[in-house]
Write an enzyme that holds these catalytic residues in place. Structure first.
Site, PDB file in Angstrom:
ATOM      1  N   VAL A  11     -30.998  -9.405  22.246  1.00 37.73           N
ATOM      2  CA  VAL A  11     -31.621  -9.655  23.549  1.00 37.73           C
ATOM      3  C   VAL A  11     -31.154 -11.008  24.106  1.00 37.73           C
ATOM      4  O   VAL A  11     -30.792 -11.127  25.272  1.00 37.73           O
ATOM      5  CB  VAL A  11     -33.162  -9.620  23.417  1.00 37.73           C
ATOM      6  CG1 VAL A  11     -33.843 -10.109  24.682  1.00 37.73           C
ATOM      7  CG2 VAL A  11     -33.629  -8.220  23.065  1.00 37.73           C
ATOM      8  N   ASP A  30     -29.722 -21.073  18.390  1.00 37.83           N
ATOM      9  CA  ASP A  30     -30.160 -20.265  17.252  1.00 37.83           C
ATOM     10  C   ASP A  30     -30.206 -21.173  16.030  1.00 37.83           C
ATOM     11  O   ASP A  30     -29.432 -22.134  15.947  1.00 37.83           O
ATOM     12  CB  ASP A  30     -29.181 -19.102  17.018  1.00 37.83           C
ATOM     13  CG  ASP A  30     -29.809 -17.986  16.211  1.00 37.83           C
ATOM     14  OD1 ASP A  30     -30.066 -16.909  16.780  1.00 37.83           O
ATOM     15  OD2 ASP A  30     -30.067 -18.187  14.997  1.00 37.83           O
ATOM     16  N   LYS A  35     -23.748 -18.380  12.783  1.00 35.50           N
ATOM     17  CA  LYS A  35     -23.675 -17.547  13.987  1.00 35.50           C
ATOM     18  C   LYS A  35     -23.232 -18.391  15.193  1.00 35.50           C
ATOM     19  O   LYS A  35     -22.363 -17.990  15.967  1.00 35.50           O
ATOM     20  CB  LYS A  35     -25.066 -16.937  14.254  1.00 35.50           C
ATOM     21  CG  LYS A  35     -25.054 -15.886  15.338  1.00 35.50           C
ATOM     22  CD  LYS A  35     -26.447 -15.463  15.729  1.00 35.50           C
ATOM     23  CE  LYS A  35     -26.975 -14.297  14.939  1.00 35.50           C
ATOM     24  NZ  LYS A  35     -28.330 -13.898  15.372  1.00 35.50           N
ATOM     25  N   THR A 123     -40.478  -8.802  22.624  1.00 33.83           N
ATOM     26  CA  THR A 123     -41.654  -7.948  22.786  1.00 33.83           C
ATOM     27  C   THR A 123     -42.777  -8.513  21.927  1.00 33.83           C
ATOM     28  O   THR A 123     -42.665  -8.540  20.705  1.00 33.83           O
ATOM     29  CB  THR A 123     -41.307  -6.514  22.361  1.00 33.83           C
ATOM     30  OG1 THR A 123     -40.178  -6.122  23.118  1.00 33.83           O
ATOM     31  CG2 THR A 123     -42.453  -5.563  22.593  1.00 33.83           C
ATOM     32  N   PHE A 152     -35.998  -4.667  29.046  1.00 31.65           N
ATOM     33  CA  PHE A 152     -35.999  -3.213  28.891  1.00 31.65           C
ATOM     34  C   PHE A 152     -34.573  -2.760  28.587  1.00 31.65           C
ATOM     35  O   PHE A 152     -34.055  -1.817  29.188  1.00 31.65           O
ATOM     36  CB  PHE A 152     -36.525  -2.544  30.170  1.00 31.65           C
ATOM     37  CG  PHE A 152     -37.939  -2.930  30.500  1.00 31.65           C
ATOM     38  CD1 PHE A 152     -39.013  -2.281  29.901  1.00 31.65           C
ATOM     39  CD2 PHE A 152     -38.211  -3.966  31.379  1.00 31.65           C
ATOM     40  CE1 PHE A 152     -40.331  -2.653  30.181  1.00 31.65           C
ATOM     41  CE2 PHE A 152     -39.514  -4.349  31.672  1.00 31.65           C
ATOM     42  CZ  PHE A 152     -40.576  -3.692  31.065  1.00 31.65           C
ATOM     43  N   ASN A 208     -42.408   1.522  26.415  1.00 29.74           N
ATOM     44  CA  ASN A 208     -41.756   2.076  25.220  1.00 29.74           C
ATOM     45  C   ASN A 208     -42.595   3.185  24.594  1.00 29.74           C
ATOM     46  O   ASN A 208     -42.064   4.198  24.126  1.00 29.74           O
ATOM     47  CB  ASN A 208     -41.487   0.968  24.195  1.00 29.74           C
ATOM     48  CG  ASN A 208     -40.161   0.282  24.472  1.00 29.74           C
ATOM     49  OD1 ASN A 208     -39.459   0.628  25.426  1.00 29.74           O
ATOM     50  ND2 ASN A 208     -39.806  -0.699  23.665  1.00 29.74           N
ATOM     51  N   GLY A 257     -35.402   6.539  16.639  1.00 26.92           N
ATOM     52  CA  GLY A 257     -35.232   5.449  15.667  1.00 26.92           C
ATOM     53  C   GLY A 257     -34.914   4.179  16.429  1.00 26.92           C
ATOM     54  O   GLY A 257     -35.272   4.036  17.592  1.00 26.92           O
ATOM     55  N   CYS A 260     -36.571  -0.751  18.312  1.00 21.97           N
ATOM     56  CA  CYS A 260     -37.689  -0.943  19.252  1.00 21.97           C
ATOM     57  C   CYS A 260     -38.777   0.114  19.163  1.00 21.97           C
ATOM     58  O   CYS A 260     -39.930  -0.217  18.877  1.00 21.97           O
ATOM     59  CB  CYS A 260     -37.158  -1.005  20.671  1.00 21.97           C
ATOM     60  SG  CYS A 260     -36.212  -2.482  20.977  1.00 21.97           S
ATOM     61  N   ARG A 327     -30.560   0.301  12.267  1.00 20.91           N
ATOM     62  CA  ARG A 327     -31.967  -0.044  12.004  1.00 20.91           C
ATOM     63  C   ARG A 327     -32.871   1.140  12.342  1.00 20.91           C
ATOM     64  O   ARG A 327     -32.746   1.728  13.410  1.00 20.91           O
ATOM     65  CB  ARG A 327     -32.376  -1.279  12.820  1.00 20.91           C
ATOM     66  CG  ARG A 327     -31.844  -2.565  12.218  1.00 20.91           C
ATOM     67  CD  ARG A 327     -32.179  -3.744  13.070  1.00 20.91           C
ATOM     68  NE  ARG A 327     -31.448  -3.716  14.329  1.00 20.91           N
ATOM     69  CZ  ARG A 327     -31.649  -4.586  15.329  1.00 20.91           C
ATOM     70  NH1 ARG A 327     -32.562  -5.515  15.218  1.00 20.91           N
ATOM     71  NH2 ARG A 327     -30.942  -4.511  16.432  1.00 20.91           N
TER      72      ARG A 327
HETATM   73  C1  UDX Z   1     -35.273   1.346  23.757  1.00 20.03           C
HETATM   74  C2  UDX Z   1     -35.741   1.374  25.219  1.00 20.03           C
HETATM   75  O1  UDX Z   1     -35.073   2.432  25.911  1.00 20.03           O
HETATM   76  C3  UDX Z   1     -35.478   0.033  25.886  1.00 20.03           C
HETATM   77  O2  UDX Z   1     -35.971   0.047  27.217  1.00 20.03           O
HETATM   78  C4  UDX Z   1     -36.197  -1.049  25.065  1.00 20.03           C
HETATM   79  O3  UDX Z   1     -36.054  -2.319  25.628  1.00 20.03           O
HETATM   80  C5  UDX Z   1     -35.694  -1.019  23.634  1.00 20.03           C
HETATM   81  O4  UDX Z   1     -35.908   0.284  23.086  1.00 20.03           O
HETATM   82  P1  UDX Z   1     -32.961   1.599  22.433  1.00 20.03           P
HETATM   83  O5  UDX Z   1     -33.729   1.323  21.178  1.00 20.03           O
HETATM   84  O6  UDX Z   1     -31.655   0.920  22.640  1.00 20.03           O
HETATM   85  O7  UDX Z   1     -33.863   1.222  23.731  1.00 20.03           O
HETATM   86  O8  UDX Z   1     -32.697   3.152  22.454  1.00 20.03           O
HETATM   87  P2  UDX Z   1     -32.984   4.419  23.383  1.00 20.03           P
HETATM   88  O9  UDX Z   1     -31.749   4.797  24.090  1.00 20.03           O
HETATM   89  O10 UDX Z   1     -34.172   4.236  24.213  1.00 20.03           O
HETATM   90  O11 UDX Z   1     -33.266   5.523  22.248  1.00 20.03           O
HETATM   91  C6  UDX Z   1     -34.250   5.309  21.241  1.00 20.03           C
HETATM   92  C7  UDX Z   1     -34.271   6.429  20.241  1.00 20.03           C
HETATM   93  O12 UDX Z   1     -34.800   7.612  20.826  1.00 20.03           O
HETATM   94  C8  UDX Z   1     -32.910   6.827  19.678  1.00 20.03           C
HETATM   95  O13 UDX Z   1     -33.051   7.079  18.301  1.00 20.03           O
HETATM   96  C9  UDX Z   1     -32.559   8.111  20.411  1.00 20.03           C
HETATM   97  O14 UDX Z   1     -31.724   8.954  19.669  1.00 20.03           O
HETATM   98  C10 UDX Z   1     -33.952   8.726  20.586  1.00 20.03           C
HETATM   99  N1  UDX Z   1     -34.043   9.610  21.750  1.00 20.03           N
HETATM  100  C11 UDX Z   1     -33.872   9.115  23.009  1.00 20.03           C
HETATM  101  C12 UDX Z   1     -34.337  10.957  21.558  1.00 20.03           C
HETATM  102  O15 UDX Z   1     -34.519  11.430  20.429  1.00 20.03           O
HETATM  103  N2  UDX Z   1     -34.462  11.764  22.665  1.00 20.03           N
HETATM  104  C13 UDX Z   1     -34.316  11.298  23.932  1.00 20.03           C
HETATM  105  O16 UDX Z   1     -34.449  12.091  24.863  1.00 20.03           O
HETATM  106  C14 UDX Z   1     -33.992   9.919  24.113  1.00 20.03           C
END
Ligand code: UDX
Length: 431
Positions: A11, A30, A35, A123, A152, A208, A257, A260, A327
C-alpha cells in the site's frame, strides 16, 4: 505538498508513487534497512504492474529513509501504511500502527513540529484513529489532526485503482485537515466523500465485507446449481445484468483469499462482537468460504476414490491471477490438504512459484511448464484464474495424463469444449 509514507509495503509504495505522480514531494520510510537500500537502488520488492515505472519516472520527487526524524522534518502530512495482520482471534494486530504513532509523537515534540496531520491508509478497526490521537498526545501536547483515508487497492491493478478510483473517502473530526487531505487528490477525477473518522474506518471494512459476501453468495448459488443442473456462470450473468446487483465479484470458485478479504471480514466480525453485536451474516460468509475449498477435494475424491499415491497437478498458486502473492491463497491450503491425504503434488504458476516454495513442503514438485507436471497425472486442479491456462495445448496435456480429469476450481475453461476433448471435467456450479 510535502507528504510522508510510513511503511514501504504494498500500500505504501503504490500510494507514495502515485502521490509523486500527482506532483507531491514524498518521503517513504520503513524500518527495514535492507528494503530501503534496495529501493534507493531502484529495486522494487513487490510485483505490481506499472509501479516500477511510476517510481522511476518520479524519482526526483521521492526519497527513501529509515529515519522518522527525517520524515517529520520533510513532511507535514503523514500516511500510516504499515501492516495490520490478524491475531489468533481474528482481530487486527495494531502493534506497528501504535509504534508509528509513538515515534511520530516523539519527533513532533523534538522538532517542535506544527500543523501536523496523521492519516491512516492501513485498514484499521473503528476507533483506531482515536487511539492514535491519544498515543501521540502522550508526548506531543500541541494541536495536530488525525484523518482516515482508506485504500481500496486491488493487487495487480493497484496503480490504476489509485490514480482512477471509484471514490476517495476522507474521514476526520477536523474539517480543515480533511480538506487539506482532499487537496492532495485535486487532480484525480473521482468523487470525494468527506465524513467523520469512525465512519471512514467503517466504510473500508464494510466495502471489503460486502464484496466477500457477494463471493460467498455466488459460491452457495453454485453449489445449488451443481445439485439442480443449472449453470452458475449464466446465473451470474443473468443476475449481474441487473444494475442494482452488478456483474463484478460474482465469479464462483474455490473461495476468496489474499491479504485483505479473509483478514478484514474476520476483523469486522470480531470488532462487531467486541462492540456487543453478533454479525451473523459474516459468520456464514467466513464458513462458506472455508467450506468451498473442501468441495474441490470432494470432487477429486469422487473421481479418484483413493487419494493416496495419486499424482495431481495444481495449476495456479497465487491467490488470484496477475500476482505473485500467495498470502491466504486457497491453492496452498488445498495442496496441503491433498498432501495429507497422500497425494503426490506437482504445481505450476506463471509468477508465484518462488513465493509458494516458501509456504509448501519439499515434497511438492514445482514445474516450469504446465506440460511437465501433466506427465502421468491422475488429475489437474485449476486453482488460480490465470487466463493463459485457457491457451494451453489441452489435447497434448490429455495425452500426457494417466487419467484425463480436470477439476476447474475457477470455472476458467469451457466445459463443453473440454468434454469434446474427452476430458472428465468438473467446474464449480456448472450443472
Ligand atoms: C481486495 C479489494 O478488492 C480491495 O479493494 C482491497 O483494498 C484489498 O482487498 P485484492 O485482495 O487485491 O483486493 O483482491 P480481489 O481482486 O478483490 O480478489 C480477492 C479474492 O477474491 C481473490 O482470491 C479472488 O480470486 C476472489 N474472487 C474475486 C472470487 O473468488 N470471485 C470474484 O468474483 C472476485
Amino acid at each position: 505538498m510535502k507528504l510522508s509514507i510510513i511503511g514501504a509495503g504494498y500500500v505504501g509504495l503504490v500510494t507514495g508513487a502515485s502521490f509523486a505522480e500527482l506532483g507531491h514531494d514524498v518521503t517513504i520510510m520503513d524500518i527495514d534497512d535492507e528494503k530501503i537500500r534496495k529501493l534507493e537502488k531502484g529495486i522494487i520488492p513487490i510485483h505490481e504492474p506499472g509501479l516500477d515505472r511510476l517510481i522511476d519516472k518520479n524519482s526526483d520527487r521521492i526519497s527513501f529513509t529509515t529515519n522518522m526524524e527525517q520524515v517529520v522534518r520533510e513532511a507535514d502530512i503523514h500516511f500510516i501504511c504499515v501492516w495490520t495482520p490478524p491475531l489468533e482471534d481474528g482481530s487486527a494486530d495494531l502493534t506497528a500502527v501504535r509504534s508509528v504513532a509513538r515515534e511520530l509523537g516523539k519527533n513532533f515534540k523534538k522538532l517542535k513540529a506544527k500543523n501536523q496531520i496523521v492519516v491512516t491508509k492501513s485498514t484499521v478497526p473503528v476507533g483506531t484513529g482515536k487511539k492514535i490521537r491519544a498515543l501521540i498526545r502522550q508526548t506531543y501536547k500541541n494541536e495536530f489532526s488525525v484523518v482516515s483515508n482508506p485504500e481500496f487497492l486491488r493487487e495487480s491493478q493497484a496503480v490504476a485503482d489509485m490514480m482512477r478510483p471509484d471514490r476517495i473517502i476522507i474521514g476526520s473530526n477536523d474539517n480543515i485537515a480533511a480538506q487539506k487531505v482532499a487537496e492532495i487528490y485535486k487532480d484525480v477525477k473521482a468523487p470525494i466523500i468527506i465524513t467523520d473518522l469512525a465512519t471512514a474506518e467503517m466504510i473500508k471494512y464494510a466495502a471489503n465485507a460486502f464484496l466477500a459476501t457477494k463471493i460467498s453468495f455466488i459460491n452457495e448459488v453454485a453449489n445449488v446449481c451443481d445439485l439442480v443442473g443449472a449453470d452458475v456462470e449464466q446465473v451470474a450473468e443473468g443476475i449481474g445484468s441487473d444494475k442494482r446487483i452488478g456483474k463484478s465479484f460474482l465469479k464462483a470458485g474455490m473461495g476468496y483469499g489474499g491479504s485483505c478479504f479473509p483478514k478484514d471480514v474476520r476483523a469486522l466480525h470480531q470488532f462487531s462482537n467486541d462492540s456487543g453485536y453478533d454479525f451473523k451474516l459474516l459468520k456464514s460468509v467466513i464458513e462458506v468460504n472455508e467450506q468451498q475449498r473442501n468441495l474441490i477435494i470432494d470432487k477429486l475424491n469422487k473421481h479418484l476414490k483413493i487419494m493416496n499415491g495419486k499424482n495431481i497437478l495444481v495449476l495456479g498458486l497465487a491467490f488470484k491471477a496477475y500476482t505473485d502473492d500467495v498470502r491466504e491463497s486457497v491453492a496452498i491450503d488445498v495442496i496441503n490438504r491433498l498432501q495429507k491425504e497422500g497425494a503426490n503434488i506437482s504445481a505450476y504458476d506463471p509468477l508465484a512459484l518462488i513465493n509458494a516454495q516458501k509456504h509448501l513442503g519439499e515434497d511438492v514438485i514445482f514445474v516450469g511448464k504446465a506440460y511437465d507436471g501433466a506427465q502421468g497425472a491422475d488429475a489437474i486442479v485449476i486453482a488460480t484464474e490465470w487466463p493463459n491456462f485457457k491457451d494451453l495445448d489441452w489435447p497434448s496435456i490429455k495425452d500426457l495424463m494417466r487419467k484425463p480429469l480436470i477439476i476447474d476450481g475457477r470455472n476458467l475453461l469451457d466445459p463443453n469444449e473440454m468434454r469434446r476433448m474427452k476430458f472428465t471435467y468438473e467446474g464449480v456450479g456448472r450443472g
